[in-house]
Every structure is written in C-alpha cells, then in structure tokens.
Scaffold this active site. Structure first.
Site, PDB file in Angstrom:
ATOM      1  N   HIS A   3       5.161   5.195   2.327  1.00 35.77           N
ATOM      2  CA  HIS A   3       4.477   3.787   1.729  1.00 35.77           C
ATOM      3  C   HIS A   3       4.180   3.702   3.172  1.00 35.77           C
ATOM      4  O   HIS A   3       4.104   4.163   3.854  1.00 35.77           O
ATOM      5  CB  HIS A   3       5.984   2.985   1.557  1.00 35.77           C
ATOM      6  CG  HIS A   3       5.653   1.493   1.834  1.00 35.77           C
ATOM      7  ND1 HIS A   3       4.637   1.008   2.050  1.00 35.77           N
ATOM      8  CD2 HIS A   3       5.343   0.946   0.329  1.00 35.77           C
ATOM      9  CE1 HIS A   3       4.618  -0.742   2.240  1.00 35.77           C
ATOM     10  NE2 HIS A   3       4.723  -0.388   0.949  1.00 35.77           N
ATOM     11  N   HIS A   4       2.491   2.948   3.112  1.00 41.29           N
ATOM     12  CA  HIS A   4       1.577   2.818   4.699  1.00 41.29           C
ATOM     13  C   HIS A   4       2.358   2.483   5.536  1.00 41.29           C
ATOM     14  O   HIS A   4       2.032   2.753   6.263  1.00 41.29           O
ATOM     15  CB  HIS A   4       0.286   1.998   3.690  1.00 41.29           C
ATOM     16  CG  HIS A   4      -0.734   2.594   4.600  1.00 41.29           C
ATOM     17  ND1 HIS A   4      -0.780   3.384   5.689  1.00 41.29           N
ATOM     18  CD2 HIS A   4      -1.579   3.035   3.619  1.00 41.29           C
ATOM     19  CE1 HIS A   4      -1.835   3.550   6.100  1.00 41.29           C
ATOM     20  NE2 HIS A   4      -3.087   3.769   4.843  1.00 41.29           N
ATOM     21  N   SER A   5       3.498   1.148   5.120  1.00 42.57           N
ATOM     22  CA  SER A   5       3.871   1.129   6.665  1.00 42.57           C
ATOM     23  C   SER A   5       4.489   2.402   7.509  1.00 42.57           C
ATOM     24  O   SER A   5       4.994   2.330   8.073  1.00 42.57           O
ATOM     25  CB  SER A   5       4.882   0.077   5.979  1.00 42.57           C
ATOM     26  OG  SER A   5       6.089   0.547   5.026  1.00 42.57           O
ATOM     27  N   ALA A  31       1.204  -1.020  -0.074  1.00 43.48           N
ATOM     28  CA  ALA A  31      -0.083  -0.288  -0.027  1.00 43.48           C
ATOM     29  C   ALA A  31       1.144   0.431  -0.146  1.00 43.48           C
ATOM     30  O   ALA A  31       1.386   1.506   1.131  1.00 43.48           O
ATOM     31  CB  ALA A  31      -1.136   0.316   1.296  1.00 43.48           C
TER      32      ALA A  31
END
Length: 459
Positions: free
Chosen positions: A132-134, A27
């Site tokens: 980045h969703h992380s 994601a």
C-alpha cells in the site's frame, strides 16, 4: 477496522500517507520480480521472516483508526502464511500482465493485516509484491526490497544504492551574479508553474482525446503492456542532445510515441501542438536515487522513510512530423530545465500536507482526484540497481512496477535494472484497447531517436 488508539507507542499516519488511504485513491504499488529458476516457496518465507522487511515497523503494523477517525500504525504479530499467496496457474493464455491488470481494479488489501502481500506466480517464475502506498513511496519501498537481495557477483554484498552528490559553486562575483539570476528565474518559473498547477487542479482540463480518462474511469477494466528499452540506447540519444538527461529522453519518447499512437487512433483529429498534460512523480529527498536503508530509517534523517514525493505537471505536445526525432528530446529538455529551476514539486507537497492537516482528508483527496481527472496520464521513473542481483539465491531477471488504477486511462511506470528499462503501461481497455501497439510506438520512438543520434554523432 475501527479501534480507539491510546498507546503512546502507536505512530500516527502522516498526512501524505493518509491521502493514499482514501477510498477514491486507495493506491497500491505492484512490484514484479522475475527470477531465473523455479521459486522455492520455503526459501521465500525464510527470507521474509529473517530479512529487513519484517523488521520494519510499517510491515508489522496494522492501520487502525481511533474514535475520531484518525489513522495510526499499531504494532502486531505477523503470520507469514497470510501474506504469501501461492498462484499456481499453468494456463498458456494467462500472463503476468493479465494478472497485474486484474489486481489493479477493485482488489484492495485487507486492513485486518499489515498492508502488504507477496503473490508467487509459480508457473511464471515471478513474485508480485503488493504494497500500500501509505506505507511509503517508490524509493522507500524499492530500497527495502533491495535490502533483501544480494549482488549476483557477490552473495554477501548488498546491491549498490545510487545517489548523487551535491555540487558547490565558488563565491566569486560571477558566482554571485549567477546565483542572483538563478533566484530570479526560480521565482519566475515557480509562480508560472504554481498558477498552472492550481488552475489545472480546480477547473482547467485537457481537451478530450482518444486516451482521455475522467471521473469513474478508475473502476473500468484494465490491460497492461510492457515497453522495453535498453539503457545504452537511451544514453546514446542523451549524448546527442547537449546536457540532456535520461528523463529528458524518456519524456521525449513519451511525446513522440503518443503522437504516433494518436495519429493512428484519430488521424487529423488533433491540431499541431495539442497539449497532453501528464502528472509526474518527483522524489523530494535530499539525495536523489535509491537510498541506503539504514539512512531511510533513521528518525532524524533528512531522507527518512515515508512518502516524500511531489508532483509536477508534464506538458507534452502532439506533433505530426517526425523528420527530426531528436526535436522531441530537445523540447522535453526545455520543459524539464524550467521545471527543475522551479519549486513546483515542493509546492505541491506543501499544499497537499496543508490541505490534509487543516481541511482534512476529504478535501485533499477531492483536489488530487480533480487534478487526475483534468490531466491525461501519469508517469514515474525509478532507477533500480545496474548490476545483476539475486533474491533468496535465485537470479533476478527483471524488475517492473505498476499501480492500482486511477481516473487516468493511461498510467506508465518505468524501472531500470541491469542495463534495461521496462515501462509498464496500464490502460483502461475500453478506451485504449491496444496497449501493445502503444508500447510498440514508444519502442519505435526510441529506435528512431537512436538512429538520428547516430547520424548527428557522425556529423
């Protein structure tokens, strides 16, 4: 990149963030910042080099894996030129939404550098921040972005961060009664919604419609359209429905707009009351709204940095009649009121962490992927600054957000800014070839609600 990590200073990636690193999801958040004047590339680089973004550990760390495949954040040196991408396309047919659609499919961020980039679209006077969703959820990341901005009316002042205080109830007998009643309803609604969440994840699937996605759809080509709303219009509708919220209005608009769109795409194909299930992202921080950056970065803060989001399933229903557009808001409010009295969002967060920690990323990703395949759309709403802001001295004209593609054929992300709310509609174009018309359906839905609200107010 594979590496054996043994440094005590290296920080493990949290279970929630590890989920977003899985290939099936991978994601990425795309945040669009439109500005009034031509972009000064050097000013942007100086802002990044000296601003809070580059000082944050996530933005100067590589994601690496040890010999057991466990992900860590490892500090590294930043080369700004590798993160600032210059796009100088002077093509009248090339739009920002076209560019976002291209980015949303099979355009990963390189793990050879920290997981963020800024694309400067010079011809369109806008920047696309890819994160980045992380690295964090929408609240964390937009709070960090706004920490690099200043208010337009005060070049030294940070944008105001919205929050909501806690309310307290007295300890009289009536208060105790309502507390007990609230406990009973909370347990009841939680059980019902948790069961629905589990069965939707494992096997129950929305009946197929013209906008249904499914396994593999995340790889299909995309289109992006924008639905634009005025917050004053949404507030006018909110006032016409007692105790309603902006989210109630938004979900009513979604239900109304999807009904009109499906009526055109497949007339008479759907029965009255047909359910379409959405996946709605919920901020689980103690203080809703945008957070102060210093508060987010404190180690022991209850609102600290990261992915602190849950999920609740949002059922909206197809209705042929639009005699009273406010009925869509009333139905949405009834659903949302029950959801807010339950622990569904917290349950989804806890279950996700449990599966990730005890069964591993493969099974956690599988369950999330199945949930997306069994539902119809994704919706999120982030409240941005309500006053005008500047970035590197350049007035900001718009804030928008979207994401990388999902198994859903329809994904919607709304961000409000300075009295306006822009909703980015990301679709699989082979299934929804006319997202501009869908956006118009949503805009018309709010207009009809506003007209109905005006009549109700006069009465």
């Amino acid at each position: 990149m594979a590496s054996h990590v043994n440094s005590f200073s290296d920080e493990p990636v949290t279970p929630a963030s590890r989920l977003f690193l899985q290939p099936e999801l991978d994601a990425i958040i795309h945040c669009v910042i439109g500005v009034k004047h031509p972009i000064d590339i050097d000013a942007i680089k100086v802002l990044i080099s000296n601003g809070p973004m580059i000082k944050h550990p996530r933005f100067c760390s590589l994601m690496v894996r040890d010999q057991n495949g466990v992900e860590y954040w490892k500090k590294t040196q930043i080369d700004i030129d590798k993160h600032v991408i210059i796009i100088d396309k002077d093509n009248p047919e090339f739009t920002v939404n076209d560019y976002l659609a291209d980015l949303s499919v099979s355009t990963p961020l390189s793990i050879e550098k920290p997981l963020w980039e800024i694309h400067l679209l010079l011809a369109h006077k806008c920047a696309v921040l890819r994160l980045h969703h992380s690295m964090g959820d929408g609240i964390s990341l937009i709070s960090l972005l706004l920490a690099s901005c200043r208010r337009a009316d005060d070049a030294e002042a940070l944008p105001k961060m919205l929050s909501r205080g806690k309310t307290q109830r007295g300890y009289d007998w009536s208060g105790v009664f309502w507390w007990l009643w609230g406990l009973v309803t909370m347990v009841s609604f939680s059980l019902v919604f948790m069961v629905d969440f589990v069965v939707r994840t494992l096997w129950v699937r929305d009946r197929e419609t013209a906008i249904s996605g499914g396994a593999g759809v995340e790889l299909w080509p995309r289109k992006v359209a924008t639905a634009r709303f005025w917050l004053e219009d949404m507030k006018a509708v909110k006032k016409a429905v007692p105790d309603a919220t902006i989210n109630d209005v938004l979900f009513g608009v979604i239900s109304f707009g999807l009904s009109r769109y499906l009526e055109r795409r497949s007339p008479n194909a759907l029965k009255e009351g047909h359910r379409l299930t959405g996946v709605s992202m919920v901020n689980l921080r103690e203080q809703p709204g945008l957070q102060d950056l210093n508060d987010l970065m404190r180690n022991k803060s209850s609102t600290q940095w990261g992915n602190k989001i849950g999920i609740f399933l949002l059922p909206v229903y197809y209705h042929k009649s639009d005699d009273d557009p406010l009925e869509y808001v009333k139905r949405s409010k009834a659903v949302n009121d029950r959801k807010k009295q339950s622990l569904e969002a917290h349950f989804s967060y806890i279950i996700g962490n449990f599966v990730m920690s005890w069964l591993g990323a493969k099974y956690a990703c599988l369950l999330n992927y199945r949930l997306l395949c069994n539902t119809t759309f994704t919706i999120s709403n982030v409240v941005g600054p309500q006053e005008e802001i500047t970035i590197a001295g350049n007035p900001v004209t718009q804030l928008m957000a979207t994401s990388s593609s999902l198994p859903h054929a329809l994904t919607m992300h709304m961000v409000s800014y300075a009295g306006r709310a822009d909703m980015q509609i990301l679709v699989a174009k082979d299934m929804i070839p006319d997202p501009e018309f869908l956006a118009k359906c949503f805009e018309n839905a709010l207009l009809k609600m506003k007209q109905a609200a005006a009549v109700t107010t006069k009465i």
